[in-house]
Design a protein around this motif. Structure first.
Motif, PDB file in Angstrom:
ATOM      1  N   GLU A 118      -1.770  -6.683 -19.316  1.00  0.00           N
ATOM      2  CA  GLU A 118      -2.230  -5.588 -20.517  1.00  0.00           C
ATOM      3  C   GLU A 118      -3.011  -4.538 -19.581  1.00  0.00           C
ATOM      4  N   GLN A 119      -4.369  -5.111 -18.994  1.00  0.00           N
ATOM      5  CA  GLN A 119      -5.178  -4.462 -18.409  1.00  0.00           C
ATOM      6  C   GLN A 119      -4.549  -3.514 -17.314  1.00  0.00           C
ATOM      7  N   ALA A 120      -3.920  -4.296 -16.387  1.00  0.00           N
ATOM      8  CA  ALA A 120      -3.303  -3.662 -15.361  1.00  0.00           C
ATOM      9  C   ALA A 120      -2.329  -2.618 -15.583  1.00  0.00           C
ATOM     10  N   LEU A 121      -1.674  -2.889 -16.554  1.00  0.00           N
ATOM     11  CA  LEU A 121      -0.680  -1.835 -17.079  1.00  0.00           C
ATOM     12  C   LEU A 121      -1.099  -0.845 -17.981  1.00  0.00           C
ATOM     13  N   GLY A 122      -2.496  -0.932 -18.653  1.00  0.00           N
ATOM     14  CA  GLY A 122      -2.726  -0.089 -19.543  1.00  0.00           C
ATOM     15  C   GLY A 122      -2.025  -0.059 -20.858  1.00  0.00           C
ATOM     16  N   LYS A 123      -1.440  -0.941 -21.308  1.00  0.00           N
ATOM     17  CA  LYS A 123      -0.617  -0.953 -22.363  1.00  0.00           C
ATOM     18  C   LYS A 123      -0.531  -2.359 -23.131  1.00  0.00           C
ATOM     19  N   ASP A 172       0.823  -1.406  -0.014  1.00  0.00           N
ATOM     20  CA  ASP A 172      -0.130  -0.029   0.001  1.00  0.00           C
ATOM     21  C   ASP A 172       0.854   1.234   0.084  1.00  0.00           C
ATOM     22  N   ALA A 173       1.980   1.363   0.675  1.00  0.00           N
ATOM     23  CA  ALA A 173       2.824   2.377   0.498  1.00  0.00           C
ATOM     24  C   ALA A 173       3.712   2.656  -0.765  1.00  0.00           C
ATOM     25  N   ALA A 174       3.730   1.697  -1.361  1.00  0.00           N
ATOM     26  CA  ALA A 174       4.258   1.692  -2.922  1.00  0.00           C
ATOM     27  C   ALA A 174       3.032   2.275  -3.735  1.00  0.00           C
ATOM     28  N   ALA A 175       1.492   1.899  -3.374  1.00  0.00           N
ATOM     29  CA  ALA A 175       0.812   2.299  -4.198  1.00  0.00           C
ATOM     30  C   ALA A 175       0.567   3.882  -4.160  1.00  0.00           C
ATOM     31  N   LEU A 176       0.705   4.302  -2.885  1.00  0.00           N
ATOM     32  CA  LEU A 176       0.650   5.712  -2.534  1.00  0.00           C
ATOM     33  C   LEU A 176       1.686   6.336  -3.355  1.00  0.00           C
ATOM     34  N   ARG A 177       2.880   5.890  -3.318  1.00  0.00           N
ATOM     35  CA  ARG A 177       4.281   6.455  -3.830  1.00  0.00           C
ATOM     36  C   ARG A 177       4.302   6.629  -5.203  1.00  0.00           C
ATOM     37  N   ASP A 178       4.032   5.475  -5.867  1.00  0.00           N
ATOM     38  CA  ASP A 178       3.770   5.285  -7.305  1.00  0.00           C
ATOM     39  C   ASP A 178       2.515   6.042  -7.785  1.00  0.00           C
ATOM     40  N   ALA A 179       1.626   6.376  -7.114  1.00  0.00           N
ATOM     41  CA  ALA A 179       0.319   6.700  -7.380  1.00  0.00           C
ATOM     42  C   ALA A 179      -0.362   5.941  -8.633  1.00  0.00           C
ATOM     43  N   ALA A 180       0.101   4.431  -8.429  1.00  0.00           N
ATOM     44  CA  ALA A 180      -0.470   3.565  -9.198  1.00  0.00           C
ATOM     45  C   ALA A 180      -0.411   2.235  -8.687  1.00  0.00           C
TER      46      ALA A 180
END
Lengths: 271, 271
Positions: free
Chosen positions: B98-103, A54-62
């Protein structure tokens, strides 16, 4: 945009990492950070993994990607509460495999299985063999070799032997072809009795010069001229002695090892 | 009832094999024959693979399992005409990825990608390092070590160093603790400046005696008494010098390497 991929396992995580990397190699231009999380085998560790994801999700904004080989369904459910996109390797394939095999899986956490011990021992034995029979070491046991790799200095012999041993339990020795050998136009005498086990590694002179340059900068040894001479002569030697050989310039040790085994008809002893 | 599992790829097949083996390890009491089929990258080779799979189906009187990482859809369709049960690794995971990465994925056949060259070079460099810094070799470059494994003879140091290098690009040296060191109760002098990089490998005396027995049968070196003494003394030495250590008796090199990296906080250089 950077994304993070987590390889999560109750064991070493090497299977999850191997598969995840192979899949992600199918996408160009990704900027990924890879994190392996081994031995996630308790609720506490699974919750800690979720925090990190979850910390990586916040940091990456993805959302991060999660490739997991966790056997315990409850731990997988905990991982599933994270903000990551989960690629659940065992869950995906075990049900269809159970159907194909007509029996339930044991759902046992990875690691050493009794039946693996014999094969494992052979791999370890092969690693010691590769170490002891590297670079024309004296007192070498060529009679035990499955293959003897030959080539000029830094043509990739040593890493290939080590990989053949580690991954496939193959007894691979190697012997360097020196300038003296090339001048005489003869194979080293020690190899005479084992000519059917020889396999040659060649390489583009430019690449060889670059590799040698890192070892001995600006030396005659690393000069393009010297590398060109050695490669031309060693390929001539291979042809005259009918030694099969491979240009390894564009190959990884995985690829070299696989090609050597195919060409020499060697079966791995891994199992 | 014997079954055959095929690992089919347009590359080395090592990813397919790694995943297939990990999945099949989840089933107890299987009698399996494993066949890796690398470089299946043309229609002709795919049709030859189908023939081999169908021959195994007849021989086993049961459908073979196929784990494949073939990128080309047309070649996968050919494999799909066989009598095998196909576990199509890329097809299964690429669409959701592909869906997760959007490419879209590039659907390129495995092998060397440009971006991998730097990391690959680091692995090869680490392998040469492990070879040059094995078993307390003179002139060793301990200042460059990420970790120095210590332990008595045949406690698993060498294979672990080689694996750390091969899989993770870690610079791992190793140094044997001899009877003289144990009698003096001191670490070898060469290790003095690098105490923070040391990691100890221990092993059950019975297992050590069995490993040594294969190397030097019926020797004092391989006697249970000798192994018991050395293991007790070396663990005392580890404790007195506050060297973290691991009992490796039930561990594979994959597990030892993973644990060493966790305990020493080492990040792999693989990527």
């Amino acid at each position: 945009m950077k994304r993070t991929a987590f390889f999560v396992s109750d064991g070493t995580g090497i299977t999850a990492e191997t598969l995840g990397e192979a899949l992600l190699a199918q996408f160009e231009g990704l900027e990924m950070e890879f994190v392996r999380m081994p031995y996630v085998d308790t609720e506490e560790k699974a919750r800690a993994a979720v925090e990190r994801i979850d910390a990586a999700a916040l940091r990456d904004a993805a959302p991060p990607l999660i490739f997991d080989t966790v056997v315990d369904r409850h731990l997988r459910q905990i991982l599933g509460t994270s903000r990551g996109n989960m690629f659940d390797i065992f869950a995906t394939f075990l049900a269809p495999l159970e159907q194909a095999l007509g029996k339930p899986s044991s759902f046992t956490v990875g690691g050493f299985h009794h039946t693996q011990h014999h094969q494992y021992h052979q791999r370890i034995d092969a690693i010691h063999y590769a170490m002891a029979n590297d670079d024309g070491a004296s007192g070498s046991e060529y009679a035990k070799a499955d293959v003897i790799l030959v080539g000029v200095s830094r043509s990739g012999k040593t890493p290939s032997c080590v990989y053949l041993a580690m991954q496939f339990g193959v007894h691979a020795a190697n012997y360097p072809i020196t300038e003296d050998d090339l001048d005489r136009g003869r194979l080293p005498a020690a190899l005479g009795p084992y000519q059917d086990r020889l396999f040659g590694l060649s390489i583009d002179p430019e690449r060889l010069a670059s590799i040698r340059h890192e070892r001995k900068p600006d030396s005659r040894y690393a000069s393009l001229r010297q590398c060109e001479d050695e490669v031309r002569q060693v390929e001539g030697l291979f042809r005259r002695h009918r030694i099969p050989f491979l240009n390894t310039t564009q190959m990884s040790v995985e690829e070299i090892s696989t090609r050597v085994m195919m060409e020499k008809g060697i079966q791995g002893r891994k199992r």
